[in-house]
Enzyme design. Structure first.
Site, PDB file in Angstrom:
ATOM      1  N   SER B 185      12.074  18.924  25.454  1.00  0.00           N
ATOM      2  CA  SER B 185      13.103  19.435  25.831  1.00  0.00           C
ATOM      3  C   SER B 185      14.229  18.814  26.706  1.00  0.00           C
ATOM      4  O   SER B 185      15.301  18.661  26.646  1.00  0.00           O
ATOM      5  CB  SER B 185      12.874  20.946  26.637  1.00  0.00           C
ATOM      6  OG  SER B 185      12.206  20.687  27.874  1.00  0.00           O
ATOM      7  N   HIS B 213      12.252  24.196  20.954  1.00  0.00           N
ATOM      8  CA  HIS B 213      13.534  23.446  20.751  1.00  0.00           C
ATOM      9  C   HIS B 213      13.767  22.728  19.101  1.00  0.00           C
ATOM     10  O   HIS B 213      14.718  22.041  18.863  1.00  0.00           O
ATOM     11  CB  HIS B 213      13.691  22.186  21.459  1.00  0.00           C
ATOM     12  CG  HIS B 213      13.862  22.751  22.960  1.00  0.00           C
ATOM     13  ND1 HIS B 213      15.040  22.880  23.533  1.00  0.00           N
ATOM     14  CD2 HIS B 213      12.955  22.588  23.935  1.00  0.00           C
ATOM     15  CE1 HIS B 213      14.931  23.268  24.778  1.00  0.00           C
ATOM     16  NE2 HIS B 213      13.477  23.419  25.074  1.00  0.00           N
ATOM     17  N   LYS B 244      16.646  30.368  21.999  1.00  0.00           N
ATOM     18  CA  LYS B 244      17.398  28.878  21.653  1.00  0.00           C
ATOM     19  C   LYS B 244      17.929  29.110  20.195  1.00  0.00           C
ATOM     20  O   LYS B 244      19.195  29.669  20.598  1.00  0.00           O
ATOM     21  CB  LYS B 244      16.605  27.725  21.755  1.00  0.00           C
ATOM     22  CG  LYS B 244      16.023  27.506  23.211  1.00  0.00           C
ATOM     23  CD  LYS B 244      14.910  26.685  23.495  1.00  0.00           C
ATOM     24  CE  LYS B 244      14.746  26.396  24.927  1.00  0.00           C
ATOM     25  NZ  LYS B 244      14.318  27.664  25.904  1.00  0.00           N
TER      26      LYS B 244
END
Lengths: 86, 404
Positions: B185, B213, B244
Site C-alpha cells: 500500500s 490494493h 478501495k
C-alpha cells in the site's frame, strides 16, 4: 560455528552500531528504545540483521520482552541453543 | 504518571508537524463532491489519495442499489453473524465473491482490517508459525499477533529470504502460513508471487495473499495479482477489502480449502462484532457486478496512472516503484515532505502524507493513488500543481539552507 556468550555480546554490539547514530556507549543495560531512540520498526529491522548474522530466527512475538542490549544477547543465545549441532 | 504520558514524545512530533500548517492526519472534507473532488477548508481540491481506484463511490447503479437496500432492509442488522446478523444478502455477497474469484467459499467482514484479523487469527494458533513480509500492513501484523502463532518476519519481497527462514524452522507440530500482499500500500510495489509460490510448493506450506490494493486493478478479470501472476492454484487464501476498488466498506477472505468455513464458528473477529449493514452489502454487491461488467474502468485507471507517473518522473521526482495505481514519491526529508504536502493542499491537490515508522526504510513519502474517475484534464492539472509546488519547495529549501 559455536558462539560463546562474550562473542555474541561483541557481535551484537557491532551490529547495533548502524542503529546508534548518537554513538551512545553500549552497555548491557542500554535500553534500545529510550537510549538509542529505536522505534518498533527500526527494532525489527535491527533484529533481522542479528538473525542473518547468527542464522537464527527471533520470533517478533518475543520482541516486547527485548528491551536492553543484554535482553537481545540472551534472546540470541536462547535461539542458538535450539539449533541442532553442526 | 498518567497513562497518556507515554505519548509525550510522539505528541511533540505531532506539534512540530502542525507548525507547517494543516494537520495531515486530521483532514476533514467539508463536502465530498465526486469520486475525485471535495471541498476542504472552503477550497476545491482534487483528490489523489483515496484508493478509490475505479471511482465507483458515486456510480448511479451502486448508489441506487444502496438506497434500495436501506429502504427494504433497514439501517442496520443490530447483530453479529452468528446471531441475528446474517441476511440473505450477506450470503449472496459471499457467494458472489467466491464466484468472482473462482473459489469454493468466501466470508465477509465489516472492514478490511477485520478481514485480516479474522482470517489470520482464525487460521493460525499458538502451535503454528506465520512468516510475514516485513512491509506487511498493520492489519496483518495485528492479525498475526492476535493468532498467538510464532511470528517470523522475512525481508520484503524476497523469496530467497523466505526460503532461508522456512529451511531454518525446526519441526514443530503445527502448520505454517506464509503471508504476502499483491501490491504494497505505501510504495505500490508488487510481490513476486510466482517465486513465492515456488518456495511455498517446495516447503509444503500454505500461502495467503492480501489483494487489498490489487483487487479490481490487476488481472484480466480483475481478480488481482494472484490472477495476473498466474498463481491462483498455489494461493490457499485470498483476503481483500471493499473499501478501495469497490467503493464501499468491508472485507473478505476466500479459499478453496474444504474446511475454510470452520472459521465461521472459530474466528473471534468474525463472531463477536456486528455484521455489515444491508446497504453496505448492497453497495459491495453492485460494485462487484460493475467491475465485471465494465473492464474499461481498469483500462482508464491504468491510462491515468501511466500519465501521472510519466508527468511526475519528468518533473524529477523519485518514484518508489514501477507504474501502478499507487505512485509514491520519496522526499529527501520529513520536513520537505510535510512542506510539499501543505503546498499541494494550498494549491488544491490532496495526496497522502506517509511518515516513519509507518513507511519502509524510514522514508517520507507523498503517496498518490489514481482513480478511473480522474479526467485527463484533472491528471494534467495535478502534474502542473506538482510542478509549481516543487518550485516552491526548492525556494523554501534555499531559504532554510541560507538560515543555517
Amino acid at each position: 560455528m559455536q558462539w560463546t556468550a562474550d562473542e555474541v555480546h561483541a557481535e551484537v554490539v557491532r551490529l547495533l552500531e548502524p542503529f546508534n547514530p548518537q554513538s551512545v556507549d553500549l552497555q548491557p543495560e542500554t535500553d534500545l528504545a529510550t537510549d538509542l531512540g529505536m522505534d518498533s520498526v527500526a527494532a525489527m529491522n535491527m533484529v533481522m540483521e542479528v538473525e542473518d548474522r547468527f542464522e537464527i530466527d527471533i520470533p517478533i512475538s518475543l520482541l516486547p520482552d527485548v528491551k536492553t542490549l543484554q535482553d537481545l544477547v540472551d534472546a540470541v543465545l536462547a535461539e542458538l541453543s535450539k539449533k541442532p549441532a553442526q | 504518571m498518567s497513562l497518556l504520558d507515554k505519548y509525550d514524545k510522539v505528541s511533540l512530533r505531532h506539534q512540530r508537524l502542525l507548525s507547517f500548517g494543516r494537520d495531515p492526519f486530521n483532514i476533514c472534507m467539508d463536502r465530498i463532491v465526486s469520486a475525485t473532488e471535495a471541498v476542504i477548508n472552503g477550497r476545491d481540491v482534487i483528490l489523489v489519495g483515496t484508493n478509490n481506484y475505479l471511482g465507483l463511490t458515486f456510480d448511479p447503479d451502486c448508489v441506487a442499489a444502496t438506497a434500495d437496500a436501506v429502504t427494504r432492509e433497514g439501517t442496520g442488522t443490530t447483530g453479529s453473524r452468528i446471531a441475528n446478523g446474517t441476511y440473505a444478502s450477506h450470503r449472496g455477497l459471499e457467494q458472489a465473491i467466491a464466484g468472482f474469484l473462482g473459489r469454493h467459499a468466501a466470508m465477509v467482514f465489516p472492514t478490511g482490517y477485520q478481514a485480516n484479523l479474522g482470517i489470520l487469527a482464525g487460521l493460525a494458533g499458538p502451535e503454528d508459525t506465520i512468516l510475514l513480509d516485513a512491509d506487511s500492513h498493520a492489519s496483518i501484523y495485528d492479525g498475526c499477533r492476535l493468532s498467538g502463532a510464532k511470528l517470523v518476519r522475512f525481508r520484503h519481497n524476497s523469496p530467497e529470504d523466505l526460503d532461508k527462514r522456512l529451511s531454518r524452522l525446526s519441526g514443530g507440530t503445527g502448520g505454517t502460513l506464509v503471508v504476502v500482499e499483491g501490491i504494497y500500500s505505501m510504495l505500490g510495489d508488487q510481490a513476486p508471487l510466482g517465486e513465492f509460490a515456488d518456495v511455498k510448493r517446495r516447503h509444503g506450506v500454505e500461502l495467503l495473499v492480501d489483494e487489498a490494493h490489487s483487487l479490481g486493478v490487476f488481472g484480466d478479470r480483475g481478480r488481482g495479482v494472484v490472477e495476473s501472476a498466474g498463481v491462483e492454484e498455489d494461493v490457499d487464501y485470498v483476503v481483500g477489502t471493499f473499501s478501495k476498488s469497490l467503493g464501499a466498506v468491508g472485507g473478505f477472505g476466500a479459499s478453496d480449502h474444504p474446511g475454510f468455513e470452520r472459521l465461521r464458528y472459530t474466528s473471534r473477529p468474525y463472531m463477536f462484532t456486528a455484521s455489515s449493514s444491508p446497504s453496505t452489502i448492497a453497495t459491495a454487491m453492485a460494485a462487484l457486478e460493475k467491475i465485471q461488467a465494465r473492464p474499461e474502468l481498469r483500462q482508464q485507471l491504468w491510462q491515468n496512472a501511466r500519465t501521472l507517473y510519466d508527468g511526475l518522473k519528468d518533473l524529477g521526482f523519485t518514484i518508489c516503484a514501477e507504474t501502478s495505481a499507487i505512485i509514491a514519491l520519496k522526499m529527501p526529508s520529513e520536513a520537505a515532505a510535510v512542506y510539499m504536502w501543505n503546498a499541494l493542499m494550498e494549491a488544491g491537490v490532496y495526496v497522502n502524507l506517509a511518515l516513519p515508522p509507518g513507511t519502509p526504510d524510514g522514508s517520507s513519502l507523498l503517496r498518490c493513488s489514481l482513480s478511473a474517475a480522474h479526467t485527463p484534464a484533472q491528471v494534467q492539472r495535478i502534474c502542473e500543481i506538482f510542478g509549481s509546488c516543487l518550485e516552491a519547495l526548492k525556494a523554501w529549501q534555499a531559504t532554510q539552507s541560507a538560515a543555517e
